[in-house]
Design a protein around this motif. Structure first.
Motif, PDB file in Angstrom:
ATOM      1  N   GLY A 244      13.680 -29.832  44.447  1.00 16.31           N
ATOM      2  CA  GLY A 244      13.244 -29.172  43.206  1.00 16.31           C
ATOM      3  C   GLY A 244      12.627 -29.872  42.217  1.00 16.31           C
ATOM      4  O   GLY A 244      11.727 -29.383  41.260  1.00 16.31           O
ATOM      5  N   ARG A 245      13.099 -31.225  42.040  1.00 12.01           N
ATOM      6  CA  ARG A 245      12.498 -32.061  40.777  1.00 12.01           C
ATOM      7  C   ARG A 245      10.972 -32.019  40.760  1.00 12.01           C
ATOM      8  O   ARG A 245      10.366 -31.765  39.746  1.00 12.01           O
ATOM      9  CB  ARG A 245      12.860 -33.334  41.167  1.00 12.01           C
ATOM     10  CG  ARG A 245      12.437 -34.553  40.056  1.00 12.01           C
ATOM     11  CD  ARG A 245      13.441 -34.744  39.015  1.00 12.01           C
ATOM     12  NE  ARG A 245      12.437 -35.570  37.927  1.00 12.01           N
ATOM     13  CZ  ARG A 245      12.343 -36.710  37.756  1.00 12.01           C
ATOM     14  NH1 ARG A 245      13.136 -37.551  38.684  1.00 12.01           N
ATOM     15  NH2 ARG A 245      11.970 -37.305  37.032  1.00 12.01           N
ATOM     16  N   ASN A 246      10.173 -32.122  41.741  1.00  9.22           N
ATOM     17  CA  ASN A 246       8.789 -32.054  41.773  1.00  9.22           C
ATOM     18  C   ASN A 246       8.187 -30.714  41.498  1.00  9.22           C
ATOM     19  O   ASN A 246       7.036 -30.794  41.451  1.00  9.22           O
ATOM     20  CB  ASN A 246       8.137 -33.000  42.861  1.00  9.22           C
ATOM     21  CG  ASN A 246       8.793 -34.128  43.031  1.00  9.22           C
ATOM     22  OD1 ASN A 246       9.374 -34.634  42.115  1.00  9.22           O
ATOM     23  ND2 ASN A 246       8.481 -34.971  44.323  1.00  9.22           N
ATOM     24  N   THR A 247       8.875 -29.723  42.000  1.00  9.60           N
ATOM     25  CA  THR A 247       8.355 -28.412  41.874  1.00  9.60           C
ATOM     26  C   THR A 247       8.880 -27.603  40.785  1.00  9.60           C
ATOM     27  O   THR A 247       8.620 -26.362  40.932  1.00  9.60           O
ATOM     28  CB  THR A 247       8.406 -27.903  43.427  1.00  9.60           C
ATOM     29  OG1 THR A 247       9.987 -27.926  43.553  1.00  9.60           O
ATOM     30  CG2 THR A 247       7.783 -28.430  44.600  1.00  9.60           C
ATOM     31  N   ALA A 248       9.301 -28.177  39.845  1.00  6.32           N
ATOM     32  CA  ALA A 248       9.767 -27.570  38.663  1.00  6.32           C
ATOM     33  C   ALA A 248      10.858 -26.627  38.891  1.00  6.32           C
ATOM     34  O   ALA A 248      10.817 -25.175  38.568  1.00  6.32           O
ATOM     35  CB  ALA A 248       8.623 -26.828  37.832  1.00  6.32           C
ATOM     36  N   VAL A 249      11.903 -27.020  39.761  1.00 10.00           N
ATOM     37  CA  VAL A 249      13.226 -26.128  39.915  1.00 10.00           C
ATOM     38  C   VAL A 249      14.360 -26.925  39.690  1.00 10.00           C
ATOM     39  O   VAL A 249      14.188 -27.875  40.022  1.00 10.00           O
ATOM     40  CB  VAL A 249      12.972 -25.479  41.211  1.00 10.00           C
ATOM     41  CG1 VAL A 249      14.274 -24.868  41.760  1.00 10.00           C
ATOM     42  CG2 VAL A 249      11.950 -24.705  41.793  1.00 10.00           C
ATOM     43  N   MET A 250      15.088 -26.297  38.809  1.00  8.92           N
ATOM     44  CA  MET A 250      16.113 -27.071  38.147  1.00  8.92           C
ATOM     45  C   MET A 250      17.493 -26.470  38.339  1.00  8.92           C
ATOM     46  O   MET A 250      17.633 -25.064  38.429  1.00  8.92           O
ATOM     47  CB  MET A 250      16.185 -27.338  36.928  1.00  8.92           C
ATOM     48  CG  MET A 250      17.090 -27.710  36.088  1.00  8.92           C
ATOM     49  SD  MET A 250      16.719 -27.892  34.015  1.00  8.92           S
ATOM     50  CE  MET A 250      18.217 -28.885  33.407  1.00  8.92           C
ATOM     51  N   VAL A 251      18.739 -26.865  38.740  1.00 12.56           N
ATOM     52  CA  VAL A 251      19.843 -26.313  38.835  1.00 12.56           C
ATOM     53  C   VAL A 251      20.811 -26.972  37.810  1.00 12.56           C
ATOM     54  O   VAL A 251      20.782 -28.032  37.587  1.00 12.56           O
ATOM     55  CB  VAL A 251      20.670 -26.611  40.148  1.00 12.56           C
ATOM     56  CG1 VAL A 251      21.873 -26.303  40.478  1.00 12.56           C
ATOM     57  CG2 VAL A 251      19.624 -26.153  41.266  1.00 12.56           C
ATOM     58  N   ILE A 252      21.446 -25.860  37.109  1.00 14.11           N
ATOM     59  CA  ILE A 252      22.568 -26.125  36.108  1.00 14.11           C
ATOM     60  C   ILE A 252      23.676 -25.764  36.577  1.00 14.11           C
ATOM     61  O   ILE A 252      23.951 -24.308  36.874  1.00 14.11           O
ATOM     62  CB  ILE A 252      22.300 -25.723  34.612  1.00 14.11           C
ATOM     63  CG1 ILE A 252      21.094 -26.334  34.118  1.00 14.11           C
ATOM     64  CG2 ILE A 252      23.460 -25.840  33.856  1.00 14.11           C
ATOM     65  CD1 ILE A 252      20.391 -25.856  32.714  1.00 14.11           C
ATOM     66  N   ALA A 253      24.631 -26.387  37.206  1.00 15.31           N
ATOM     67  CA  ALA A 253      26.166 -25.832  37.779  1.00 15.31           C
ATOM     68  C   ALA A 253      27.359 -26.254  36.992  1.00 15.31           C
ATOM     69  O   ALA A 253      27.346 -27.299  36.381  1.00 15.31           O
ATOM     70  CB  ALA A 253      26.135 -26.312  39.159  1.00 15.31           C
TER      71      ALA A 253
END
Ligand SMILES: Nc1ncnc2c1ncn2[C@@H]1O[C@H](COP(=O)(O)OP(=O)(O)OP(=O)(O)O)[C@@H](O)[C@H]1O
Ligand SMILES: [Mg+2]
Length: 284
Positions: free
Chosen positions: A168-177
């Motif tokens: 996700g990091r390089n593709t602008a996808v982030m997780v908040i868990a």
């Protein structure tokens, strides 16, 4: 004479960040936007409220169309639905979670393809490529089923989430868990989260797992937070190498609903143009 002192700090300040108000000092805590964030804390420590504070900080981004929020809320989506104007999509069951994570996984593949075609290394969030943030309160609900069919679905979801955390990091996808129990066996994907926040925890061993040894050495002590102090939080700032203690503001769900009443998040059909659409909770 140095005409541009503190360059490292200035660079850090230029990076997109979530600004969470600290009720104690009246200043804002900067939490990097774009790096996966894990929030740990015992029951009643204020995890859900902190997620609401994070959502509040994201309203302007959703409004501007450069952030797109997805929710995984395995209690039938009830909590996420209460602030549904913020979300492009809400998964309220394990089947919906698998379907949603599959779409995000495909989005990562197509963004990587775009990066290759343009000889670039990472997607800079914009209206064309919004930062996708997957919010997962009670992430341990992705584990521990006893029914064989649900175990199978949970494994699929865990595997997809693992891939998304990795890519996700390089593709602008982030997780908040958010999780109650930071022990390794309980949440195997813990190591994939570079940013850590801890509210009240039971003991030091849990705190080491929830944050990391460096944060504890730098003074973070979430096990010393008393039970009656929800919202007291430790954050380890990886830019400044500093453990920061702050008190997150209380967010009333009614205020958040009022603030987002006229909000129109990016439509799921725009974010995932090639995917069959997940019905919205209301339409099921
Ligand atoms: N920053 C805060 N200031 C004041 N009250 C707060 C704050 N954070 C949480 N609270 C209150 O503390 C209680 C517990 O908060 P919350 O539901 O966010 O905890 P939690 O960690 O999500 O608990 P659980 O794991 O059981 O879901 C709620 O009544 C909430 O309103
Ligand atoms: Mg909660």
């Amino acid at each position: 004479m140095r005409i541009l002192p503190n360059r490292k700090k200035r660079r850090a300040d230029m990076r997109p960040a979530l600004l969470i108000p600290d009720v104690i000092t009246g200043t804002d805590i900067r939490i990097p936007l774009g790096l996966h964030l894990l929030v740990s804390g015992t029951t009643g420590s204020g995890k859900t409220n902190l997620l609401l504070a994070i959502l509040t900080a994201l309203i302007c981004h959703v409004e501007a169309g450069d952030v797109c929020l997805l929710a995984i809320d395995l209690k039938d989506g009830v909590s996420a639905n209460a602030v549904k104007n913020l979300y492009t999509s809400i998964a309220g069951t394990i089947e919906e979670t698998v379907a949603l994570l599959q779409k995000v996984r495909r989005l990562i593949t197509s963004r990587n393809q775009w990066l290759k075609e343009n000889f670039l290394l990472e997607v800079k969030p914009s209206q064309k490529h919004p930062l996708v943030i997957i919010m997962i309160d009670e992430a341990l609900q992705l584990y521990g089923a006893t029914d064989p069919d649900i175990i199978k679905q949970q494994r699929k979801a865990q595997d997809l989430l693992d891939q998304i955390l990795l890519m996700g990091r390089n593709t602008a996808v982030m997780v908040i868990a958010a999780i109650q129990d930071p022990r390794k066996e309980a949440f195997k994907l813990r190591e994939r989260f570079p940013e850590r926040i801890a509210l009240r925890l039971n003991d030091k061993a849990e705190a080491v797992m929830a944050m990391n040894q460096v944060a504890i050495t730098q003074g973070a002590a979430p096990w010393l937070i008393p039970t009656g102090s929800p919202g007291l939080t430790w954050f380890y700032d990886t830019d400044e190498h500093m453990a920061i203690r702050f008190q997150s503001p209380y967010i009333s769900i009614h205020d958040l609903q009022a603030e987002t009443a006229n909000l129109h998040p990016i439509d799921a059909s725009r974010l995932f143009p090639d995917a069959p659409q997940l019905p919205h909770k209301e339409e099921q």
